[in-house]
Enzyme design. Structure first.
Site, short mmCIF file in Angstrom:
data_model
loop_
_atom_site.label_atom_id
_atom_site.label_comp_id
_atom_site.label_asym_id
_atom_site.label_seq_id
_atom_site.Cartn_x
_atom_site.Cartn_y
_atom_site.Cartn_z
CG ASP A 146 -6.43 -3.13 -3.71
OD1 ASP A 146 -7.24 -2.45 -3.04
OD2 ASP A 146 -5.20 -3.08 -3.53
CG HIS A 168 -5.45 -2.59 0.10
ND1 HIS A 168 -4.79 -2.07 -0.98
CD2 HIS A 168 -4.95 -1.96 1.19
CE1 HIS A 168 -3.93 -1.16 -0.57
NE2 HIS A 168 -4.01 -1.08 0.74
CB SER A 228 -0.97 -0.03 1.18
OG SER A 228 -2.00 0.91 1.00
#
Length: 152
Positions: free
Chosen positions: A94, A126, A7
């Site tokens: 995601d 994610h 991320s």
């Protein structure tokens, strides 16, 4: 040293290679943000309209007033400078950082870097929730690190 993260950490890993290639031998980025402009314009993210209208400009930057700074700090815009080995991974489902971030970046970075490994987990969001995908990903990480930094 290899820089790695997911991320925002994936973003940091990409920028680490773009800005300090002399420090890092390689990078691993999973579900990473790579296109800051896409964060403002993507329609299928889980970001709310209020976040896009008020949070992004206040915390990340105004698209007009800070356009040059946003361009300089977007890994996609710096892809040509990334020449070190790179492992990219993304979940096909995601919604926080949609896979378009990684696929756009992958296409751009491969133009000047033949040492890019790519893996997509179509059934993940994610992060890796499924055990089979965690196992696969960390096996890939282990092999990637052994190849590019070994026991140094």
């Amino acid at each position: 040293v290899c820089i790695a993260g997911g991320s925002y950490g994936g973003y940091a890993a990409l920028m680490g290679l773009a800005r300090q290639a002399d420090v890092f031998q390689c990078a691993i980025s999973w579900v990473g943000v790579s296109d800051i402009e896409l964060m403002y314009t993507i329609a299928w993210s889980d970001f709310t309209r209020d976040w896009l209208a008020y949070g992004m400009p206040a915390l990340i930057g105004d698209r007009t007033a800070d356009a040059e700074q946003l361009r300089r700090t977007s890994p996609l815009q710096r892809a040509a400078s990334i020449r070190r080995p790179l492992l990219l991974a993304h979940g096909g489902a995601d919604r926080r950082v949609p896979i378009a971030h990684s696929t756009k970046f992958l296409n751009a970075v491969r133009q000047n870097n033949s040492s890019v490994e790519w893996v997509e987990y179509p059934d993940e969001g994610h992060g890796w929730l499924l055990e089979k995908n965690r196992y696969d990903f960390y096996q890939r990480v282990e092999k990637f690190l052994a190849k590019h930094i070994g026991s140094r």
